[in-house]
Enzyme design. Structure first.
Site, PDB file in Angstrom:
ATOM      1  N   LYS A  75       0.700  -1.245  -0.137  1.00  0.00           N
ATOM      2  CA  LYS A  75       0.013   0.200  -0.121  1.00  0.00           C
ATOM      3  C   LYS A  75       0.758   1.327  -0.017  1.00  0.00           C
ATOM      4  O   LYS A  75       1.863   1.164   0.603  1.00  0.00           O
ATOM      5  CB  LYS A  75      -0.940   0.055   1.363  1.00  0.00           C
ATOM      6  CG  LYS A  75      -1.877   1.071   1.220  1.00  0.00           C
ATOM      7  CD  LYS A  75      -2.892   1.038   2.534  1.00  0.00           C
ATOM      8  CE  LYS A  75      -3.839   2.136   2.595  1.00  0.00           C
ATOM      9  NZ  LYS A  75      -4.928   1.700   3.587  1.00  0.00           N
ATOM     10  N   SER A 150      -9.795   1.709   2.360  1.00  0.00           N
ATOM     11  CA  SER A 150      -8.829   2.609   1.683  1.00  0.00           C
ATOM     12  C   SER A 150      -8.009   1.789   0.887  1.00  0.00           C
ATOM     13  O   SER A 150      -7.292   2.199  -0.045  1.00  0.00           O
ATOM     14  CB  SER A 150      -8.173   3.679   2.459  1.00  0.00           C
ATOM     15  OG  SER A 150      -7.488   3.055   3.384  1.00  0.00           O
ATOM     16  N   SER A 174     -10.375  -0.677   6.656  1.00  0.00           N
ATOM     17  CA  SER A 174      -9.620  -0.325   5.248  1.00  0.00           C
ATOM     18  C   SER A 174      -8.912  -1.657   4.574  1.00  0.00           C
ATOM     19  O   SER A 174      -8.500  -1.525   3.586  1.00  0.00           O
ATOM     20  CB  SER A 174      -8.691   0.673   5.389  1.00  0.00           C
ATOM     21  OG  SER A 174      -9.211   1.998   5.013  1.00  0.00           O
TER      22      SER A 174
END
Ligand code: GLN
Length: 486
Positions: A75, A150, A174
C-alpha cells in the site's frame, strides 16, 4: 503455466520444484500489472529493483523462507526507501522516503519482492478509493464498481491475481472492507502486533497494518513475517509472536461464536442476510455453537470513530506544511500564505473535511465535549468486547452492510452515507482487537464478506476458524472474469 490467481503456497511449490524461477515469476507478475493497468491498482512500479532482487534470489540456492521470491504489492502508505510514497495525495506526489517501514522491511527481509506501490484513498480516508489523487481503482469483478477502501489498490491487485498478496492498513475497516468487496481475505491484526514505524500516520491510536491475500493460510504467512516488537514504535507490543500456521488446521468443533444483538441484520439486503445465514450453517456443521451476545455501546462506534480519527488526523497531517517536504505552492507572499496555499492545493476535499472536523473537536471549549467524550465511549466499547469474550471465542458479522457500489453513487452529497460502510468494522479498531474478512459468496455477481472478530492477540484463532471455513467451501476460489467484467 500462468501464475495469475495463484496463492503463495502454490507459488512456493512452483519455485521449489523449479517449474519457474523467481525472475520469471517477477516478470509474469509485472506483466500482469501492465496487462491490467486499466484497474489502476498501482501508483508506482518497482520493476527494475524487483527484477534485480529476484535474479539475486535465483542465484542463491538456499531457500529458507516461504516468502522467498514471492511478489508482493505494498500500500502506498508504507514508506519505501528510494521508492516514491504518495499516500495517493498530491501533497506527497514527489516524496521519496529515505527509509523503509518496518512492516515492509520485515516482509522483504523474509525474501519477498515488492513489485509496486498500490493506489488507495488519499491518506487512507475513505471506503471507496474515490478520493485518490491518482484516480479511482476499479473493482476487478465489475469495473464500474468501487473496490472498497482505503486499501483498494492492494485488494484489487490480489483479486485480479497480479500478486498473491499485498499489504494494507486498517484504521476503521480499510483492509477488511476492500477485501470483502473484492472477494479476497484480509486481516486486521491486534493494535501493536505489527509496527507502525514508517507508516504515514492517519489516526495513530487506530492505524494497524495487515495482510490481504487469497486465503487465510497466506495471510498467516504474511502475518508471521510482518509481526513483532519494534523499539521504533512506542505502541508496538513486546510480546512473543506465535507461528500463525502452527494451529491453523485445528478442528473447530466446540468453538463458541457470538452474534451481536445490537447489529440489526434484518435491516440488511435480503441476499446479504442469506449469505450470512448460510455461513452460520457452515460453521454449525463444523461444530461451532452460536450464542447471542450484547455489546450495549457498540452502536456508538461510528460517531466515536468520527470524533477520534479526524482529531488525530488533524494533528498528524499538520506536518505537511509545504516547507519540510511534499508539495509546495508557488507564488506565495509570506510564510503563512505558503502554508495556506500549499495545504489548500495539496490536500483533497475529504482530507480537508477531516482536518477541519478534527481541529474543531480538539479546540479549547470543545475538547471535553467531543474528543474526551469519544475517548470515554471508546473505553466502554472496549469493555463491552472484554465482557463478550468471557462467553465466546469469536464474534461474527457481515464485513460490510452491502457489496461494492457504483462509482459516484454514495457519499457525494452526504459523506455520512460512506462513513456507514464501516458500521461493522470500526468497533474492533476502537477496541484494538483483531478481525478478519473472508469471502462467503456472491450477491448480484459481486463478492460479499464475512467478518470474524477475535479477542486481543488471538489472530491464531481467527486464522484457524477462517482456514477451516475455506477448507470446507470454495468461495475463496471464485475469480473475476477480467476480460468480461464491465
Ligand atoms: N473508511 C474509514 C475512513 O474513511 C476507515 C479508513 C481506514 O480504515 N483507513 O476513515
Amino acid at each position: 503455466m500462468s501464475i495469475q490467481f495463484k496463492t503463495i503456497v502454490e507459488l512456493r511449490a512452483m519455485l521449489d520444484s523449479k517449474q519457474i524461477s523467481a525472475a520469471e515469476l517477477m516478470q509474469e507478475s509485472l506483466g500482469l500489472a501492465k496487462k491490467h493497468e486499466e484497474l489502476n491498482c498501482f501508483v508506482t512500479m518497482n520493476e527494475e529493483q524487483a527484477l534485480k532482487k529476484a535474479s539475486a534470489i535465483d542465484l542463491n540456492e538456499k531457500t529458507t523462507s516461504n516468502l522467498s521470491g514471492i511478489p508482493l504489492a505494498q500500500k502506498d502508505l508504507f514508506c519505501t526507501e528510494g521508492l516514491r510514497t504518495t499516500c495517493s495525495s498530491k501533497i506527497l506526489s514527489n516524496f521519496i522516503p529515505p527509509y523503509t517501514a518496518t512492516a515492509v522491511k520485515n516482509l522483504e527481509d523474509a525474501g519477498s519482492v515488492t513489485i509496486g506501490k498500490t493506489n488507495m484513498d488519499e491518506f487512507a480516508m475513505g471506503s471507496s478509493n474515490e478520493t485518490s489523487f491518482f484516480g479511482s481503482v476499479h473493482n476487478p469483478w465489475k469495473k464500474e464498481y468501487v473496490p472498497g477502501g482505503s486499501s483498494g489498490g492492494s485488494a484489487a491487485a490480489v483479486a485480479a491475481g497480479i500478486v498473491p498478496a499485498a499489504t494494507g492498513t486498517d484504521t476503521g475497516g480499510s483492509i477488511r472492507q476492500p477485501a470483502a468487496h473484492c472477494g479476497i481475505t484480509g486481516l486486521k491484526p491486534t493494535y501493536g502486533r505489527v509496527s507502525r514505524w514508517g507508516m504515514i500516520a492517519f489516526a495513530s491510536s487506530l492505524d494497524q497494518a495487515g495482510p490481504l491475500a487469497r486465503t487465510s493460510e497466506d495471510c498467516a504467512i504474511l502475518l508471521n513475517a510482518m509481526s513483532g516488537f519494534d523499539s521504533k514504535d512506542t505502541t508496538s507490543l513486546n510480546t512473543e509472536v506465535p507461528d500463525f500456521l502452527e494451529n491453523i488446521n485445528n478442528p473447530i468443533n466446540g468453538i463458541r461464536i457470538g452474534i451481536i444483538k445490537e447489529f440489526n441484520l434484518a435491516d440488511l439486503d435480503s441476499q446479504v442476510q442469506e449469505r450470512f445465514e448460510e455461513s452460520k450453517k457452515t460453521y454449525e456443521k463444523l461444530g461451532a455453537r452460536f450464542v447471542e451476545v450484547s455489546l450495549p455501546n457498540i452502536s456508538a462506534s461510528v460517531p466515536t470513530y468520527y470524533s477520534i480519527a479526524p482529531a488525530e488526523c488533524s494533528s498528524n497531517l499538520s506536518r505537511f506544511d509545504g516547507v519540510r517536504f511534499g508539495y509546495r505552492a508557488e507564488n506565495t507572499d509570506d510564510l503563512n500564505d505558503l502554508y495556506i496555499k500549499s495545504r489548500s492545493e495539496g490536500f483533497g476535499d475529504e482530507v480537508k473535511r477531516r482536518i477541519l472536523i478534527g481541529t474543531y473537536a480538539l479546540s479549547a471549549g470543545y475538547y471535553d465535549a467531543y474528543y474526551k467524550k469519544a475517548q470515554q465511549v471508546r473505553r466502554l466499547i472496549k469493555e463491552d468486547f472484554e465482557h463478550a469474550f468471557e462467553s465466546v471465542d469469536l464474534l461474527m458479522t457481515p464485513t460490510s452492510p452491502n457489496t461494492a457500489f457504483k462509482f459516484g453513487s454514495k457519499g457525494t452529497q452526504n459523506p455520512v452515507e460512506l462513513y456507514l460502510e464501516d458500521l461493522f468494522t470500526i468497533s474492533s479498531n476502537l477496541a484494538g482487537i483483531p478481525a478478519i474478512s473472508i469471502p462467503h459468496g456472491l450477491v448480484n455477481s459481486l463478492p460479499a464478506g464475512l467478518q470474524l472478530i477475535g479477542n486481543f492477540l488471538r489472530e491464531d484463532q481467527l486464522l484457524n476458524a477462517a482456514h477451516i471455513f475455506q477448507k470446507n467451501s470454495d468461495f475463496h476460489l471464485l475469480k473475476p472474469d477480467l476480460e468480461g467484467s464491465q
